[in-house]
Write a protein that holds these residues in place. Structure first.
Motif, short mmCIF file in Angstrom:
data_model
loop_
_atom_site.label_atom_id
_atom_site.label_comp_id
_atom_site.label_asym_id
_atom_site.label_seq_id
_atom_site.Cartn_x
_atom_site.Cartn_y
_atom_site.Cartn_z
N HIS A 1 36.42 27.83 33.30
CA HIS A 1 35.13 28.18 32.72
C HIS A 1 35.09 28.03 31.22
N PRO B 1 34.15 34.86 46.90
CA PRO B 1 34.38 34.02 45.72
C PRO B 1 35.19 32.78 46.08
N PRO C 1 37.37 29.60 44.14
CA PRO C 1 37.87 29.20 42.81
C PRO C 1 37.30 27.85 42.37
N PRO D 1 38.76 25.31 40.93
CA PRO D 1 39.56 24.16 41.36
C PRO D 1 39.57 23.97 42.88
N ILE E 1 43.74 23.72 44.89
CA ILE E 1 44.85 24.69 44.79
C ILE E 1 45.18 25.30 46.15
N ARG E 2 44.44 24.87 47.19
CA ARG E 2 44.74 25.36 48.54
C ARG E 2 45.39 24.27 49.38
N LYS F 1 48.81 41.89 46.99
CA LYS F 1 48.82 41.59 45.56
C LYS F 1 48.84 42.89 44.78
N THR G 1 49.81 36.71 44.73
CA THR G 1 48.44 36.57 44.26
C THR G 1 47.55 36.25 45.45
N ILE G 2 46.26 36.20 45.23
CA ILE G 2 45.36 35.88 46.32
C ILE G 2 45.46 34.39 46.66
#
Ligand code: XMP
Length: 327
Positions: free
Chosen positions: A162, A205, A207, A209, A213-214, A320, A324-325
């Motif tokens: 962002h 939500p 992300p 990217p 990133i998954r 977490k 992380t998520i």
């Protein structure tokens, strides 16, 4: 006394004052609740002088672009331009496996595409004799404002997507942030009053990217397709089970390993999908969601049967911190 209606009236008036009778505003939309509600408010305030841009980065969810187009463009009547930049993003992601590098590449490419589209709109609208684009809309919420002031942890990197500082400088745009005093639940309520689709208001939500990133390891179109298909089935089953709103965030990720399996009388050697689902209030800490086994079973069967290239599904039972998520 404060009501959502009075907030809307006051905010619309404030936007009109700032932007003036001819001023123009650009803003990126993603299909998420914050950018959509901000865009909806802007549309209410200045109509078609607000230009929304959706950048298709090639790593959005299945059918995402079409859905955003339908909801924001057709249903909410927002002046929307969809830019297909998928090839450009995927090209730059070739051979990249480090998640932070993926984030940087996507963030920078996003800004580049968004800026070039904004300049185009600026040129196109100049001919009409109206003002040029002077403002950039951002769906910043109160917690983002606080976080960027007081918290210099991992989220400084998280928010790289962002970071539009360069954009503001290059185009000399000024920021306009109508949601900066609101919390998430207030944004949802605002969205309801502004008649934004319920489905969209309650979206998990996602992300910036996205699926890049998954997909652990290299992001290729075929890997993105596998992750997308698995995620679609997963979310579909969560919704069918009536659990979507109970879970704060859920997604399927594709692991960069192959596992041995068996089909008929032959061995298979295919990839692994990991399912993640968490409950959280602030996304700083989170617990994994205790799915009933029969639901996990159904999801697993469907993914293995319907998604080619996958022979194993695992469920992530890490909270977490320390996990992380996102993976
Ligand atoms: P983590 O993985 O840090 O995620 O527990 C916390 C929340 O932030 C989201 N997230 C991102 N959002 N760009 C984004 O816009 C990113 O690079 C990014 N990384 C994580 C994540 O989905 C979760 O909601």
């Amino acid at each position: 006394n404060w009501t959502m209606e009075s907030f809307i009236d006051k905010e619309i008036e404030r936007i009109r004052q700032i932007v003036g009778p001819n001023g123009k505003v650009v803003g990126a939309v993603s299909g998420g609740v914050d950018s959509t509600v901000a865009a909806r408010l802007m549309k209410e305030a200045i109509g078609d002088r607000f230009h929304a841009i959706l950048v298709d980065n090639g790593v959005m969810r299945l059918n995402e672009c079409e859905t955003v187009k339908k909801v924001l463009g057709d249903h909410l009547g927002i002046n929307l331009k969809v830019v297909d930049a998928a090839d450009m993003f995927l090209d730059r992601l070739k051979g990249v496996t480090d998640p932070e590098r993926k984030r940087k590449i996507i963030g920078n490419t996003f800004i580049e595409v968004f800026e070039s589209e904004s300049l185009k709109i600026d040129q196109e609208t100049k001919e009409g004799g109206h003002g040029q684009i002077e403002y950039l809309l951002q769906g910043t919420l109160y917690p983002d404002v606080i976080e960027s002031i007081s918290f210099k942890g991992p989220s400084a990197t998280i928010k790289t997507h962002h970071n539009v500082g360069g954009l503001l400088e290059d185009m000399k745009l000024k920021l306009i942030e109508p949601l900066r005093e609101l919390f998430k639940d207030e944004v949802r309520e605002l969205g309801k009053v502004l008649k934004v689709d319920e489905d969209l208001i309650w979206r998990h939500p996602f992300p910036g990217p996205g699926i890049a990133i998954r997909v652990l390891g290299e992001v290729t179109p075929s890997q993105v397709a596998i992750a997308r298909a698995a995620d679609h089935i997963y979310i579909d089953e969560i919704k069918k089970a009536g659990l979507y709103r109970k879970i704060s965030q859920a997604y399927a990720a594709l692991l960069p390993v192959k596992a041995v399996g068996v089909m008929g009388d032959r061995r298979t050697y295919e990839q692994v999908i990991v399912l993640r689902a968490v409950e959280t209030t602030d996304f700083m800490t989170a617990d994994w969601y205790p799915f009933p086994y029969d639901i996990l079973k159904k999801i697993s069967n469907r993914i293995i049967n319907e998604v080619k290239g996958v022979n194993r599904v695992v469920y992530d039972i890490s909270s977490k911190p320390p996990a992380t998520i996102e993976w």
